[in-house]
Design a protein around this motif. Structure first.
Motif, PDB file in Angstrom:
ATOM      1  N   TYR A   1     -76.942  52.341  33.433  1.00 55.39           N
ATOM      2  CA  TYR A   1     -76.186  53.617  33.624  1.00 55.39           C
ATOM      3  C   TYR A   1     -77.351  54.529  34.683  1.00 55.39           C
ATOM      4  N   HIS A   2     -76.739  55.018  35.793  1.00 55.61           N
ATOM      5  CA  HIS A   2     -77.316  55.920  36.633  1.00 55.61           C
ATOM      6  C   HIS A   2     -76.397  57.181  37.183  1.00 55.61           C
ATOM      7  N   ALA A   3     -77.229  58.298  37.051  1.00 54.47           N
ATOM      8  CA  ALA A   3     -76.355  59.649  37.316  1.00 54.47           C
ATOM      9  C   ALA A   3     -77.498  60.666  38.182  1.00 54.47           C
ATOM     10  N   TYR A   4     -77.532  60.063  39.236  1.00 54.70           N
ATOM     11  CA  TYR A   4     -78.688  60.892  39.950  1.00 54.70           C
ATOM     12  C   TYR A   4     -78.235  62.228  40.687  1.00 54.70           C
ATOM     13  N   GLU A   5     -77.126  62.066  41.180  1.00 51.84           N
ATOM     14  CA  GLU A   5     -76.736  63.312  42.176  1.00 51.84           C
ATOM     15  C   GLU A   5     -75.262  64.012  41.470  1.00 51.84           C
ATOM     16  N   SER A   6     -74.629  62.962  40.560  1.00 53.15           N
ATOM     17  CA  SER A   6     -73.411  63.537  40.032  1.00 53.15           C
ATOM     18  C   SER A   6     -73.718  64.458  38.594  1.00 53.15           C
TER      19      SER A   6
ATOM     20  N   ARG B   1     -74.937  60.156  28.519  1.00 54.23           N
ATOM     21  CA  ARG B   1     -74.855  60.093  26.998  1.00 54.23           C
ATOM     22  C   ARG B   1     -73.607  60.002  26.396  1.00 54.23           C
ATOM     23  N   ALA B   2     -72.644  60.777  27.015  1.00 58.29           N
ATOM     24  CA  ALA B   2     -71.226  60.853  26.762  1.00 58.29           C
ATOM     25  C   ALA B   2     -70.549  59.349  26.961  1.00 58.29           C
ATOM     26  N   ASP B   3     -70.761  58.866  28.049  1.00 55.68           N
ATOM     27  CA  ASP B   3     -70.303  57.587  28.404  1.00 55.68           C
ATOM     28  C   ASP B   3     -70.749  56.501  27.449  1.00 55.68           C
TER      29      ASP B   3
ATOM     30  N   TYR C   1     -65.308  41.638  19.142  1.00 53.55           N
ATOM     31  CA  TYR C   1     -65.500  42.791  18.578  1.00 53.55           C
ATOM     32  C   TYR C   1     -66.897  43.376  18.879  1.00 53.55           C
ATOM     33  N   ILE C   2     -67.341  44.391  19.323  1.00 56.31           N
ATOM     34  CA  ILE C   2     -68.583  44.921  19.527  1.00 56.31           C
ATOM     35  C   ILE C   2     -69.251  45.195  18.291  1.00 56.31           C
ATOM     36  N   THR C   3     -70.471  44.319  18.101  1.00 53.78           N
ATOM     37  CA  THR C   3     -71.212  44.445  16.943  1.00 53.78           C
ATOM     38  C   THR C   3     -72.447  45.256  17.176  1.00 53.78           C
ATOM     39  N   GLU C   4     -73.076  45.305  18.339  1.00 57.48           N
ATOM     40  CA  GLU C   4     -74.077  46.214  18.509  1.00 57.48           C
ATOM     41  C   GLU C   4     -74.159  46.794  19.959  1.00 57.48           C
ATOM     42  N   ALA C   5     -74.511  48.144  19.957  1.00 54.88           N
ATOM     43  CA  ALA C   5     -74.740  48.864  21.231  1.00 54.88           C
ATOM     44  C   ALA C   5     -75.860  49.583  21.285  1.00 54.88           C
ATOM     45  N   ASP C   6     -77.057  48.977  21.828  1.00 54.95           N
ATOM     46  CA  ASP C   6     -78.181  49.670  21.595  1.00 54.95           C
ATOM     47  C   ASP C   6     -78.756  50.373  22.970  1.00 54.95           C
ATOM     48  N   ALA C   7     -78.819  51.768  22.981  1.00 55.55           N
ATOM     49  CA  ALA C   7     -79.209  52.398  24.227  1.00 55.55           C
ATOM     50  C   ALA C   7     -80.531  52.817  24.255  1.00 55.55           C
ATOM     51  N   LYS C   8     -80.982  52.498  25.413  1.00 53.44           N
ATOM     52  CA  LYS C   8     -82.467  53.030  25.739  1.00 53.44           C
ATOM     53  C   LYS C   8     -82.372  53.780  27.084  1.00 53.44           C
ATOM     54  N   TYR C   9     -82.842  55.137  26.931  1.00 53.91           N
ATOM     55  CA  TYR C   9     -82.885  56.047  28.038  1.00 53.91           C
ATOM     56  C   TYR C   9     -84.396  55.965  28.709  1.00 53.91           C
ATOM     57  N   THR C  10     -84.403  55.947  30.023  1.00 57.26           N
ATOM     58  CA  THR C  10     -85.587  55.600  30.531  1.00 57.26           C
ATOM     59  C   THR C  10     -85.766  56.580  31.486  1.00 57.26           C
TER      60      THR C  10
ATOM     61  N   GLU D   1     -84.987  69.138  33.494  1.00 59.76           N
ATOM     62  CA  GLU D   1     -84.455  69.770  32.166  1.00 59.76           C
ATOM     63  C   GLU D   1     -84.236  68.860  30.825  1.00 59.76           C
ATOM     64  N   GLY D   2     -84.688  67.706  31.030  1.00 55.86           N
ATOM     65  CA  GLY D   2     -84.320  66.919  30.042  1.00 55.86           C
ATOM     66  C   GLY D   2     -82.913  66.018  29.961  1.00 55.86           C
ATOM     67  N   LYS D   3     -82.332  66.215  30.904  1.00 52.69           N
ATOM     68  CA  LYS D   3     -81.045  65.544  31.126  1.00 52.69           C
ATOM     69  C   LYS D   3     -81.331  63.966  31.410  1.00 52.69           C
ATOM     70  N   PRO D   4     -80.958  62.984  30.630  1.00 51.08           N
ATOM     71  CA  PRO D   4     -81.038  61.568  30.944  1.00 51.08           C
ATOM     72  C   PRO D   4     -80.295  61.285  32.218  1.00 51.08           C
ATOM     73  N   LEU D   5     -81.078  60.591  33.105  1.00 49.64           N
ATOM     74  CA  LEU D   5     -80.616  60.111  34.607  1.00 49.64           C
ATOM     75  C   LEU D   5     -80.447  58.688  34.383  1.00 49.64           C
TER      76      LEU D   5
END
Length: 240
Positions: free
Chosen positions: A91-96, A101-103, A138-147, A152-156
């Motif tokens: 996931y990347h959101a540099y300009e938008s 986090r919601a997605d 079935y989705i059994t795991e969804a492990d998120a890592k913000y890098t 302002e602390g918004k994940p990019l």
């Protein structure tokens, strides 16, 4: 800040593209576009055979219904299993203004039971689609890592590891459970004709000749005679 440096022609990972991967909630029809750009992935089928033994269940298909009886066999086949699928999504959101986090939460919510029937609860059936590749499970795991974060602390930028547990589609169960390789029979009724039986079983009425030969039917025009009613016909595998 310029466009996404990883994908300079795109403003964010949700740019539409026929080759873009997506996850689909098969129960609701909702789709979630994801960035999937692997260097490799694995997809394994494994046959479940028991060790050599005696007096084991042997499957028979009669009139489209599967039954079993004890018989002495070597190395019986149980099922071909589909392994779990683990993928890494980006996931990347540099300009938008997209809040990744919601997605990501939308995908993580697919691990929650959302379908129920009385006291039975289950997670939604989901598919992973990437070009011609399709996987149902079935989705059994969804492990998120913000890098990466903005000032302002918004994940990019984030990585999401998703694991699917396979579901064998109803249309493929005969193949994966080996029913297509079972001994097949047909209980004769008064309205039966060999060409009609062949058309239903093989989708080709001309294959009646193989049924007649397998069962020693010398005069197929007079079939079925009164003595044939209730008889079990053997339905042979067609020559390849």
């Amino acid at each position: 800040m310029g466009l996404n440096p990883f994908f300079p022609s795109e403003k964010d990972y949700r740019a539409t593209n026929s080759e873009r991967a997506f996850i689909k909630n098969e129960d609701t029809g909702d789709t979630f576009t994801v960035m999937f750009n692997p260097t490799e992935y694995s997809y394994k089928l494994s046959a479940d055979d028991s060790s050599k033994d005696t007096e084991l269940d042997v499957l028979t298909v009669s009139d489209g219904k599967v039954s079993s009886e004890k018989d002495s066999v070597d190395l019986p086949f149980h099922v071909t299993a589909i392994s779990d699928l683990s993928i890494d999504l980006f996931y990347h959101a540099y300009e938008s203004s997209v809040d990744i986090r919601a997605d990501i939460q939308d995908i993580q919510d697919l691990t929650l039971p959302s379908e129920s029937s009385g006291s039975i609860r289950r997670r939604p059936e989901c598919s992973f689609n990437w070009g011609e590749f399709y996987y149902l499970g079935y989705i059994t795991e969804a492990d998120a890592k913000y890098t990466m974060f903005s000032s302002e602390g918004k994940p990019l930028r984030a990585e999401l590891g998703v694991t699917f547990q396979a579901i064998i589609p109803e249309a493929d169960k005969n193949k994966y459970f080996g029913y297509e390789g079972c001994r097949k029979t047909w209980t004769v009724k008064g309205s039966d004709r060999l060409d009609l039986i062949a058309n239903e079983i093989y989708q080709d009425a001309k294959m009646w000749l193989f049924i007649a030969k397998e069962n020693g039917i010398d005069n197929p025009i007079k079939f079925p005679t009164p003595n044939d009613i209730g008889r079990q016909l053997i339905l042979p595998d067609l020559p390849t």
